[in-house]
Design a protein around this motif. Structure first.
Motif, short mmCIF file in Angstrom:
data_model
loop_
_atom_site.label_atom_id
_atom_site.label_comp_id
_atom_site.label_asym_id
_atom_site.label_seq_id
_atom_site.Cartn_x
_atom_site.Cartn_y
_atom_site.Cartn_z
N VAL A 67 67.77 4.23 -14.13
CA VAL A 67 68.75 4.09 -12.83
C VAL A 67 67.04 4.39 -12.13
N GLU A 68 66.81 3.72 -11.06
CA GLU A 68 65.84 4.34 -10.14
C GLU A 68 66.50 3.56 -8.90
N PHE A 69 66.01 4.66 -7.64
CA PHE A 69 66.34 4.84 -6.17
C PHE A 69 65.73 5.35 -5.59
N TYR A 122 69.55 14.72 -5.55
CA TYR A 122 71.36 13.46 -5.47
C TYR A 122 72.30 13.96 -6.16
N CYS A 123 73.19 12.58 -6.26
CA CYS A 123 74.50 12.64 -6.87
C CYS A 123 74.47 11.10 -7.14
N LEU A 124 74.54 10.51 -8.68
CA LEU A 124 75.08 9.57 -9.18
C LEU A 124 76.67 9.77 -9.37
N VAL A 126 71.85 16.91 -8.19
CA VAL A 126 71.17 17.36 -9.18
C VAL A 126 70.16 18.26 -7.95
N SER A 127 69.70 19.12 -8.33
CA SER A 127 68.64 19.71 -7.75
C SER A 127 67.01 19.46 -7.96
N GLY A 128 66.33 18.91 -6.35
CA GLY A 128 64.46 18.78 -7.69
C GLY A 128 64.12 19.36 -6.49
N ASP A 178 67.85 8.80 -16.43
CA ASP A 178 68.58 8.11 -17.40
C ASP A 178 70.18 8.27 -17.12
N PHE A 179 70.92 7.95 -16.92
CA PHE A 179 72.24 7.78 -16.40
C PHE A 179 73.57 7.27 -17.15
N ARG A 180 74.22 8.80 -17.81
CA ARG A 180 75.13 8.35 -18.38
C ARG A 180 76.70 7.31 -17.81
N LEU A 181 77.31 5.92 -18.39
CA LEU A 181 78.32 5.29 -17.91
C LEU A 181 79.37 5.89 -17.67
#
Length: 297
Positions: free
Chosen positions: A245-247, A259-261, A277-279, A290-293
């Motif tokens: 996932v790109e954003f 951010y949160c996906l 998720v902290s950055g 990489d995001f788990r569906l």
């Protein structure tokens, strides 16, 4: 009478003088400064004077008359003020008057003592210290610690700046030294906010503490750059349970820190949601993760 051996008599002559054994007197003396004071100039007021004088001597915290030696001041007028030593202590003033015949008045000591205090209060700002970001329109605590030997009941003033401390606007004044004040933040964006706590003691000494660097007040949520949002490189379908996932997200006032996906959900997450998720804080977050569906492979 005077005469010589020839019988000549001198013309009689005489002189008169006044015997003065009465010393001048002073009824009372008062120091007019507030107690405590931060000024070494002590104002003086007096009661009734009797007689005349040509000199006076004053001493600080002493009634020992011999200490006047070498300190007499030629004047027929009492001083309206005297300059005391810089020692920070309680001070009284004693004065003597002397007339032209050498008669010295009794010592008159001020009816009050006034403490000299030139030390400013010690104050430390413990919140809004610099580098933080806060949501505009919320209430946030401004906290501090302050101490001084002569603090009154309402010695605290608080002010804020939106130009990195170049100018200041009052937030609150005449506060007790409680160590905390709830500030209703303005509902506007600014990345150059600072806070200052000012403490004034009863002698007039001032201590200050302010933010060491800028603070952000932010009322605008981060925005996504929609053109940069891609899932699986923009291709579909996929056989993988994990997809890239790109954003990109931006925030002009504060910085993006999390951010949160989520999969198949458009409900905004709560602050305590496990998806966050902290950055590293950044004003322009560009991510490729990489995001788990969430389905079984």
């Amino acid at each position: 009478d005077l005469s010589d051996s020839a019988g000549n008599s001198a013309t009689p002559d005489s002189r008169s003088f006044t015997k003065d054994s009465t010393a001048p007197s002073l009824a009372s003396m008062t120091i007019t400064n507030p107690d405590p004071t931060n000024s070494t100039t002590y104002g003086l007021s007096y009661g009734a004077e009797t007689g005349t004088f040509t000199e006076y001597c004053w001493l600080e915290n002493s009634t020992n008359f011999p200490d006047c030696a070498g300190t007499w001041v030629s004047s027929s007028t009492l001083p309206s003020s005297v300059v005391v030593s810089s020692a920070e202590n309680s001070k009284s003033i004693t004065i003597w008057l002397r007339d032209s015949a050498g008669n010295v008045s009794s010592a008159v000591t001020s009816s009050n003592s006034v403490t000299l205090d030139t030390t400013p209060p010690v104050v430390t700002l413990t919140s809004f210290t610099g580098g933080q970001a806060f949501e505009g329109g919320t209430s946030q605590p401004i906290t501090w610690s302050a101490s001084d030997a002569h603090l009154g009941s309402s010695p605290i003033s608080i002010s804020s700046s939106t130009d990195s401390g170049a100018s200041w606007t009052p937030i609150a004044s005449a506060l007790s030294n409680s160590g905390a004040y709830s500030w209703s933040l303005p509902s506007s964006d600014s990345a150059t906010v600072r806070v200052k706590v000012t403490v004034t003691d009863t002698a007039g000494n001032v201590g200050e503490a302010e933010s060491s660097s800028d603070i952000a007040i932010d009322t605008t949520a981060p925005t996504f750059v929609s053109a940069q949002m891609k899932v699986n490189g923009g291709t579909s379908p996929t056989l993988s349970n994990y997809v890239p996932v790109e954003f990109e997200a931006k925030d002009s006032a504060a910085k993006v820190t999390q951010y949160c996906l989520k999969y198949n959900s458009t409900t905004a997450p709560s602050a305590g949601d496990s998806c966050w998720v902290s950055g590293s804080p950044t004003s322009d977050l560009v991510a490729n993760v990489d995001f788990r569906l969430g389905f079984s492979s």
